[in-house]
Scaffold this motif. Structure first.
Motif, PDB file in Angstrom:
ATOM      1  N   ILE A  96       0.841  -1.203   0.000  1.00 17.62           N
ATOM      2  CA  ILE A  96       0.000   0.000   0.000  1.00 17.62           C
ATOM      3  C   ILE A  96       0.874   1.251   0.000  1.00 17.62           C
ATOM      4  CG2 ILE A  96      -1.702   1.314   1.335  1.00 17.62           C
ATOM      5  CD1 ILE A  96      -2.817  -1.478   2.256  1.00 17.62           C
ATOM      6  N   ARG A  97       1.926   1.254   0.819  1.00 15.67           N
ATOM      7  CA  ARG A  97       2.855   2.396   0.844  1.00 15.67           C
ATOM      8  C   ARG A  97       3.458   2.639  -0.538  1.00 15.67           C
ATOM      9  NH1 ARG A  97       4.474   4.792   5.008  1.00 15.67           N
ATOM     10  NH2 ARG A  97       4.097   4.083   7.099  1.00 15.67           N
ATOM     11  N   LYS A  98       3.866   1.557  -1.175  1.00 16.31           N
ATOM     12  CA  LYS A  98       4.492   1.662  -2.495  1.00 16.31           C
ATOM     13  C   LYS A  98       3.500   2.189  -3.526  1.00 16.31           C
ATOM     14  CE  LYS A  98       7.214  -1.012  -5.766  1.00 16.31           C
ATOM     15  NZ  LYS A  98       7.833  -2.309  -6.049  1.00 16.31           N
ATOM     16  N   ARG A  99       2.288   1.661  -3.509  1.00 13.34           N
ATOM     17  CA  ARG A  99       1.288   2.079  -4.494  1.00 13.34           C
ATOM     18  C   ARG A  99       1.023   3.582  -4.429  1.00 13.34           C
ATOM     19  NH1 ARG A  99      -5.044   0.271  -5.296  1.00 13.34           N
ATOM     20  NH2 ARG A  99      -5.522   1.954  -6.726  1.00 13.34           N
ATOM     21  N   PHE A 100       0.977   4.127  -3.217  1.00 12.65           N
ATOM     22  CA  PHE A 100       0.640   5.542  -3.059  1.00 12.65           C
ATOM     23  C   PHE A 100       1.856   6.422  -2.784  1.00 12.65           C
ATOM     24  CE2 PHE A 100      -3.242   3.203  -1.990  1.00 12.65           C
ATOM     25  CZ  PHE A 100      -4.064   3.727  -2.963  1.00 12.65           C
ATOM     26  N   GLU A 101       3.042   5.835  -2.918  1.00  9.48           N
ATOM     27  CA  GLU A 101       4.295   6.570  -2.723  1.00  9.48           C
ATOM     28  C   GLU A 101       4.268   7.359  -1.416  1.00  9.48           C
ATOM     29  OE1 GLU A 101       4.664   8.857  -6.313  1.00  9.48           O
ATOM     30  OE2 GLU A 101       5.041   7.079  -7.522  1.00  9.48           O
ATOM     31  N   ALA A 102       3.873   6.670  -0.355  1.00 12.64           N
ATOM     32  CA  ALA A 102       3.733   7.311   0.954  1.00 12.64           C
ATOM     33  C   ALA A 102       5.090   7.695   1.523  1.00 12.64           C
ATOM     34  CB  ALA A 102       3.016   6.371   1.917  1.00 12.64           C
ATOM     35  N   LYS A 103       5.159   8.893   2.036  1.00 11.25           N
ATOM     36  CA  LYS A 103       6.365   9.390   2.695  1.00 11.25           C
ATOM     37  C   LYS A 103       6.247   9.103   4.190  1.00 11.25           C
ATOM     38  CE  LYS A 103       7.905  11.886  -0.963  1.00 11.25           C
ATOM     39  NZ  LYS A 103       7.205  11.245  -2.035  1.00 11.25           N
ATOM     40  N   ASN A 104       7.370   8.816   4.810  1.00 13.83           N
ATOM     41  CA  ASN A 104       7.382   8.508   6.242  1.00 13.83           C
ATOM     42  C   ASN A 104       6.841   9.667   7.068  1.00 13.83           C
ATOM     43  OD1 ASN A 104       8.517   6.094   5.568  1.00 13.83           O
ATOM     44  ND2 ASN A 104      10.576   6.640   6.207  1.00 13.83           N
ATOM     45  N   ASN A 105       6.002   9.318   8.017  1.00 11.46           N
ATOM     46  CA  ASN A 105       5.484  10.260   9.015  1.00 11.46           C
ATOM     47  C   ASN A 105       4.696  11.430   8.440  1.00 11.46           C
ATOM     48  OD1 ASN A 105       6.533   8.829  11.261  1.00 11.46           O
ATOM     49  ND2 ASN A 105       8.547   9.666  10.788  1.00 11.46           N
TER      50      ASN A 105
END
Length: 147
Positions: A96-105
């Motif tokens: 999920i993090r990869k799909r939405f290119e989530a940045k830490n914190n």
């Protein structure tokens, strides 16, 4: 008799407690397509101010959340990520993090439609009025209302 009661409680309650703490095996968002709309909320941890505010907004309008077939996924940098309170596996979280290119914190609020497309992506908390208005304008939601 007390011993028997305790034994029976132990036998029946332990599996329930264990099941509640088991992570889901590799949740794939495509499994929810055509069945649910999905809110994905990214935050540093469960104590994040924006996350807590968003959670309060959601809890205050649970009837509308359920009526619109929404699943809520909370993804944390620190702590257990979950979908509707059920822990997610680390591999699911990473996908999920990869799909939405989530940045830490960094807080993010994402609405995914039943078709699997992102309908709203905000770095700020989103009021339920704004969310519901966005959903209620969707053609699929209009069909649901008219049925």
């Amino acid at each position: 008799m007390k011993l028997l009661t305790l034994f029976l409680l132990y036998i029946f309650l332990i599996p329930v407690v264990i099941a509640q703490n088991e992570p889901l095996s590799d949740l794939d968002l495509s499994e929810l397509r055509w069945q649910n709309r999905v809110l994905v909320i990214f935050a540093g941890d469960i104590e994040s101010v924006k996350y807590q505010e968003q959670l309060r907004l959601i809890r205050d309008r649970m009837e509308g959340i359920k009526d619109r077939d929404l699943k809520v996924i909370s993804i944390f940098e620190d702590g257990n990520s979950n979908m509707d309170g059920v822990n997610l596996s680390s591999s699911s979280v990473n996908l999920i993090r990869k799909r939405f290119e989530a940045k830490n914190n960094i807080f993010r609020f994402i609405l995914i439609g039943k078709d699997g497309a992102v309908k709203l992506n905000s770095p700020e908390t989103v009021s339920m009025d704004v969310l519901f208005e966005r959903i209620d304008q969707m053609p699929m939601r209009r069909r649901e209302i008219n049925q």
